[in-house]
Write a protein that holds these residues in place. Sequence first.
Motif, short mmCIF file in Angstrom:
data_model
loop_
_atom_site.label_atom_id
_atom_site.label_comp_id
_atom_site.label_asym_id
_atom_site.label_seq_id
_atom_site.Cartn_x
_atom_site.Cartn_y
_atom_site.Cartn_z
N VAL A 21 1.07 -1.13 -0.44
CA VAL A 21 0.25 0.02 -0.28
C VAL A 21 0.51 1.24 -0.42
CG1 VAL A 21 0.36 0.25 2.32
CG2 VAL A 21 -1.96 0.97 1.12
N GLU A 22 0.52 2.09 -0.96
CA GLU A 22 1.48 3.77 -0.73
C GLU A 22 0.61 4.44 0.05
OE1 GLU A 22 0.71 4.62 -4.77
OE2 GLU A 22 2.61 3.67 -4.93
N GLN A 23 1.44 5.43 0.78
CA GLN A 23 1.39 5.98 2.32
C GLN A 23 0.94 7.96 1.55
OE1 GLN A 23 1.47 6.55 6.06
NE2 GLN A 23 0.90 8.01 4.66
N PRO A 24 -0.06 8.06 1.40
CA PRO A 24 -0.69 9.18 0.63
C PRO A 24 0.11 10.21 1.38
CG PRO A 24 -2.63 8.09 1.13
CD PRO A 24 -1.42 7.10 2.31
N GLN A 25 -0.02 10.96 1.12
CA GLN A 25 0.41 12.59 1.72
C GLN A 25 -0.28 13.12 3.00
OE1 GLN A 25 0.29 16.11 -0.93
NE2 GLN A 25 0.12 17.69 0.70
N SER A 26 0.25 12.80 4.18
CA SER A 26 0.42 13.96 5.20
C SER A 26 1.36 14.12 5.56
CB SER A 26 0.30 11.96 5.87
OG SER A 26 -0.70 12.05 7.45
N PRO A 27 0.48 15.34 7.05
CA PRO A 27 -0.13 16.06 6.55
C PRO A 27 -1.04 16.31 5.60
CG PRO A 27 1.22 17.65 8.08
CD PRO A 27 1.50 16.29 7.59
N THR A 117 -7.60 21.07 8.63
CA THR A 117 -7.59 22.06 7.64
C THR A 117 -8.12 23.44 9.06
OG1 THR A 117 -10.11 21.90 8.75
CG2 THR A 117 -9.41 20.41 6.18
N GLU A 118 -7.36 23.57 10.03
CA GLU A 118 -7.19 24.25 11.32
C GLU A 118 -5.67 25.39 10.57
OE1 GLU A 118 -7.09 22.97 15.12
OE2 GLU A 118 -9.42 21.99 14.59
N GLY A 119 -6.30 26.54 9.98
CA GLY A 119 -5.20 26.75 9.68
C GLY A 119 -4.61 27.88 10.93
N PRO A 120 -3.21 29.11 11.16
CA PRO A 120 -2.48 28.88 11.82
C PRO A 120 -2.71 30.18 12.16
CG PRO A 120 -1.27 29.66 10.07
CD PRO A 120 -2.40 28.78 9.21
N SER A 151 4.91 29.82 6.60
CA SER A 151 5.18 30.98 5.99
C SER A 151 4.37 32.06 5.74
CB SER A 151 5.03 30.49 4.70
OG SER A 151 3.95 29.91 4.02
N VAL A 152 4.44 33.56 5.61
CA VAL A 152 3.70 34.58 5.47
C VAL A 152 3.79 35.19 4.49
CG1 VAL A 152 3.11 36.83 6.63
CG2 VAL A 152 3.53 34.88 8.25
N GLU A 153 2.14 35.15 3.41
CA GLU A 153 2.40 35.66 2.43
C GLU A 153 1.48 37.33 2.49
OE1 GLU A 153 0.75 33.49 -0.31
OE2 GLU A 153 1.83 32.42 -0.74
N VAL A 154 2.35 38.40 1.57
CA VAL A 154 2.02 39.33 2.05
C VAL A 154 1.27 40.27 0.47
CG1 VAL A 154 2.97 42.21 1.36
CG2 VAL A 154 3.61 39.96 3.47
N TYR A 155 0.63 40.91 -0.04
CA TYR A 155 -0.69 41.28 -0.45
C TYR A 155 -0.36 42.76 -0.46
CZ TYR A 155 -2.13 35.98 -0.02
OH TYR A 155 -2.17 34.86 -0.43
N GLY A 156 -0.53 43.69 -1.48
CA GLY A 156 -0.57 44.58 -1.64
C GLY A 156 -1.13 45.20 -2.80
N SER A 205 2.24 24.49 7.04
CA SER A 205 2.68 23.58 6.29
C SER A 205 2.44 22.72 4.80
CB SER A 205 3.70 22.39 6.62
OG SER A 205 2.79 21.43 7.32
N THR A 206 0.30 22.97 5.60
CA THR A 206 -0.67 21.77 3.97
C THR A 206 -1.51 22.86 3.96
OG1 THR A 206 -1.86 21.88 6.54
CG2 THR A 206 -0.74 20.14 6.40
N GLY A 207 -1.12 23.84 3.41
CA GLY A 207 -1.35 24.93 2.84
C GLY A 207 -3.07 26.03 3.43
N ASN A 208 -3.17 25.46 4.89
CA ASN A 208 -4.38 26.11 5.46
C ASN A 208 -3.85 27.25 5.58
OD1 ASN A 208 -6.12 23.52 5.60
ND2 ASN A 208 -4.02 22.69 7.28
N GLN A 209 -4.73 28.77 6.12
CA GLN A 209 -4.14 29.70 5.93
C GLN A 209 -4.91 31.12 7.05
OE1 GLN A 209 -5.63 31.37 2.42
NE2 GLN A 209 -7.28 31.88 3.50
#
Length: 213
Positions: A21-27, A117-120, A151-156, A205-209
């Motif tokens: 069995v293959e390991q799916p992506q986690s988290p 699915t809980e963001g930082p 990570s942190v992203e900046v928008y302007g 790290s999983t993309g939650n914002q």
Amino acid sequence: WNGVTAKVAAADPANNLSVRVEQPQSPTRVNDFYLSFSVLDRAARTPSVACYVKKPGEGSFNQFDSTQVSSKSTVDNGACHVTGSIVSSQGNYEFYVLATAGSDSEESAHVTVTYDTEGPDRPVSYSKERPWSCRYTIKFKTADDGGKTSSVEVYGSKSTSFNTDNSTRLGGVSIGSNQEGSLNHDLVGEDCNATWYYVIRAFDSTGNQSAHL
């Protein structure tokens, strides 16, 4: 499905069946993916394969998706579909597959997927400086959220009301929890004469914002 690590196999030399069995992506924040497997029957039969899951807080495994019958003798590959009806709440999900042919059966190694699915937490401070007309320096500090921030992203924008998407994204900084960081926004031409407004948000790290600041 976009994450596969090492394959793991059950090993029983007295059994004609072997299953991997293959390991799916986690988290992951994705609850729709495939649990892929491969089965080998040394007796050249056509095994059937069933997939099982143990959900967070449950003490037993239950089959999901339909039992699949191999279309080939010896070696075959397949996958069970994991959907939102199976992975619906936060936590660790344990999976395995069971191959059966005649009187032989073989259980694969178990793999675990953490659904998150809980963001930082939102960054705790933000400021902007203008060291010269064609540069803004955006400074911030991330929340003390126990390592969730990655990570942190900046928008302007030159407008006080704008969407935070790829059209307004200025850049990102890899940074952990409870740390100070900064990002320079360099301007050209007429943009140097304008007043700019900024929004920041943290990601895990999983993309939650996080919420915006």
